[in-house]
Each structure stands twice: as C-alpha cells, then as structure tokens.
Design an enzyme around this catalytic site. Sequence first.
Site, PDB file in Angstrom:
ATOM      1  N   LYS A 265       0.851  -1.195   0.000  1.00 19.42           N
ATOM      2  CA  LYS A 265       0.000   0.000   0.000  1.00 19.42           C
ATOM      3  C   LYS A 265       0.886   1.244   0.000  1.00 19.42           C
ATOM      4  CE  LYS A 265      -2.601   3.426   1.991  1.00 19.42           C
ATOM      5  NZ  LYS A 265      -2.127   4.709   2.520  1.00 19.42           N
ATOM      6  N   ASP A 281      -5.636   5.313 -14.985  1.00 16.52           N
ATOM      7  CA  ASP A 281      -6.609   4.520 -14.237  1.00 16.52           C
ATOM      8  C   ASP A 281      -5.934   3.906 -12.997  1.00 16.52           C
ATOM      9  OD1 ASP A 281      -8.326   2.528 -13.325  1.00 16.52           O
ATOM     10  OD2 ASP A 281      -8.953   1.918 -15.335  1.00 16.52           O
ATOM     11  N   HIS A 379       4.427  12.176  10.015  1.00 10.68           N
ATOM     12  CA  HIS A 379       3.059  12.229   9.537  1.00 10.68           C
ATOM     13  C   HIS A 379       2.256  13.304  10.275  1.00 10.68           C
ATOM     14  CE1 HIS A 379       0.629   9.778   6.925  1.00 10.68           C
ATOM     15  NE2 HIS A 379      -0.371   9.809   7.771  1.00 10.68           N
TER      16      HIS A 379
HETATM   17  C1  MEV Z   1       0.916   4.659   5.011  1.00  7.60           C
HETATM   18  O1  MEV Z   1       0.015   5.230   4.097  1.00  7.60           O
HETATM   19  C2  MEV Z   1       1.901   3.744   4.318  1.00  7.60           C
HETATM   20  C3  MEV Z   1       2.756   2.897   5.237  1.00  7.60           C
HETATM   21  O2  MEV Z   1       1.935   2.188   6.156  1.00  7.60           O
HETATM   22  C4  MEV Z   1       3.540   1.945   4.379  1.00  7.60           C
HETATM   23  C5  MEV Z   1       4.271   0.878   5.131  1.00  7.60           C
HETATM   24  O3  MEV Z   1       3.855   0.499   6.252  1.00  7.60           O
HETATM   25  O4  MEV Z   1       5.259   0.362   4.558  1.00  7.60           O
HETATM   26  C6  MEV Z   1       3.708   3.757   6.061  1.00  7.60           C
END
Ligand code: MEV
Length: 427
Positions: A265, A281, A379
């Site tokens: 992700k 897309d 973050h």
């Molecule tokens: C957050 O959007 C993405 C992460 O969780 C990816 C990862 O854990 O490698 C920081």
Amino acid sequence: MGSVETGKSSRISGFHKLSPADRLKLVQGFAGLDAAAAGHLAQPALDPHLADHMIENVVSAISIPIGVATNMKVDGRDLLVPMATEESSVVAAVCNAARQCYDAGGFTTSVSGTEMIAQIQLVQVADPQAARIRILERKTEIAEICNACDPVLVKLGGGFRDVEVRVIATQGGPMVITHLIVDTRDAMGANTVNTMAEKLAPSIERWGSGKVYLRILSNLADRRLARARATWPLEAIGGAAVRDGMLAAYHFADADPYRAATHNKGIMNGVSAIVLATGNDTRAVEAGAHAYAARNGHYGSLTTWEVAADGGLSGTLELPMPVGLVGGATKVHPTAQACLKILGVQSAADLARIIAAVGLAQNFSALKALATTGIQSGHMALHAQNVAIAAGATGEEVARVAAVLVERKAVRQDVAETVLRELRGKA
Ligand code: MEV
C-alpha cells in the site's frame, strides 16, 4: 528514455518553504510549461462540460492537492514529479528517498514492453484440449481480425502480437481461455483490446465449438512490467543498524501477507499519486500490482531489498504498469496534460518507468521511517494541520493550533477544538 542530460537539477533546496505560487513558477521554468498549462495549474478548475462528457450524472468535481517531488534522477535525467494525493508525507517521502540516492546515481528503470492481454472465455466445449489447438491454428486470421479493429495502432507500430490458449479447471467445468496479446504502444489500451476481443468472439465460438461469455482485458498486465532499481549508500541510510532494520522490515513483508498488504500500500501511495496526476486509471494499476504480488501463489512484497556490494542497500521494484499518454482522461483533462508536460515524457513507457522509480522511493522512505522513528512523527506535523482545519481553525490559526497539537503529542480533534477556543479566548 535513455540517459539524458538536461543540465537542470531537480535538487532544489528549500522548495518546501516556498509558497504554492512560487513553487509553480519554479516548476514552470524547470519544465518549460506554457502560460496556458501554468495558468490552469494555478486555477485548476474542471470545466463542468468536460466533466459531463467524462462520466455520467455529473454534479461536481473533487480537487486533490498536487505536490511536486524534487531530487528525482531517473536514468540520468533530473525530474520534477507531480503527485496527486490527499495523504500527507507521501510527497516528502519521495523527495527524501530520492535525495539520499541522488549522488549514487538515482534510479535506473526499464519496461518489459507495452503489451496488454484480453481474455475470451469459451464454455460448453465437448473437447476443450482439441478446441485449444483449433483456436491456435487460426493465429493468422486472429491477427487479421484484431488488427482490422485498429489500423491507426498498427500504423504506429502496435497491434496484435500473439495468441495463447489455456484450458482451465473451474467449479463450472473446463473452460477454454484465449489470451490476445496486443501491443497498445502509448495507449493504456483497454478500449482497443476489449474491442478486439468482442470482434473475435463469434470466430472463437465457431472454431472452438462452444459458447463465449466474457470478452475483457486482464488487469494482470504482466506483459507490461515497469522496473526500477537504486542503491542507497550506507552513510545516506544512516548506518548498518538502520539498513538491517529496513531489511528486516522487507523480510517481514515478503513472508507475511498481513504486512505485505501495508508494505505494498505504501508503494502504491507513490505509484497511484502519479497515475492519478496524469489522468490514468488508478484501479487498473492497483489491481495489477496486487495480483502480481501474489503471482507465485503467495502474496508478498513488490519490492526486493538486499545488501549491496559496498554495504549499502540495493532495492528493486517490478510491477505491471498499464498507463497511457493517449486516450481517456489523460488526453482530455487539462491538469493531466500539464502534469505530463512537467514530466516531459515522450511515451507511455517513459511514464511507466518514472512511476516505478517513485514507487521504489516511497517504499525506501516508509521502511526507513518504520525501522527507526516510526511514521507518526513525520506524519503528524501535516496531519495536525488537517485536524486543526477540521476543528474550525482558519488562516494563521491553522499553524498555531497544529503546533500545539504536535507539542502536546495529542493530534486529536477534541484537543484541537480546546486549543482553538483557548487561542480565540486570548485574542
Ligand atoms: C501509510 O500510508 C503507508 C505505510 O503504512 C507503508 C508501510 O507500512 O510500509 C507507512
């Protein structure tokens, strides 16, 4: 893309400290954007008439921020990379990872090709193995039928490349699955290959003596892989302990699907941001990536990480990348067009290669943060601003409330509301 020296450096210190307007001016100069493209990026409204032609029942449009990643060097060319995302830290992650491998040469990329696959499902076949061979015997006619669907593509050097037929066992009995392999060049190619599959279906029914149901592309576009690799020197990583923590994080992801889903992700945070910015897309790329991550019967990491010969960290990323420059939203959406101009790409393959580099950069930064301080500290600074806005802060209040939230290590809306009340009370 080759190794191109433009003489322009993507290492722009202090870029993040500029105002959005000043950043845009800099990007305009770097990429040679014309006034219309720059003007559109400054006021990125989507014409309701255009929107109304893109999808059904249009009532509005949503704006997502586009940030520009600096420090990217891909195949010897310095690039500024536009990324559309609602998530804080994604753009910064790419800038940081790219800065840390810039002096070591940046990213080296390649593609396997620009071929898409369309599937034709044939059922109710008495002799599926013989039907398979009967269809394969018709390769010349299949090529003619497919190429007649898109003479322009053929003129551009694309078109039908091959046919593959498999007999698969299913709950509903054996099925004869024909794959059309089509080089769609600079188009993503969904419309092209779907048209070909639909056109060919009656012939497949005749030759295979069965009934065709589905005629649709496969999003597991494993004939259209994008690849990136880079090496980060040990001193850029922050030493052997950090490197080993990052390797352990990769080993964890590759062994455990629960972790791999999050790891991948993160990669897609970077990948989808540029796919979206260029009007491509996102769902097609996401579906292909995750299916590819499970291609060996086990869902694992899309990246690999190893200790390099000099003790640094060597990373690779390989994933299907069905993106195009012509057709669809890419061609009609002015923001997508402006983003493509910023990238200066000449072909869909060039774009796919840059996207792979961005995905690898994203994964590097995520693993580094996770193996050291954790992701929350980075973050939270931006997230705190979102929380402050959600609590009602406006103008200068946003930064002041956010700073207090970070300082108190309580980035929560209820706390933000209290802080805002206190601030307004004082004022
Ligand atoms: C957050 O959007 C993405 C992460 O969780 C990816 C990862 O854990 O490698 C920081």
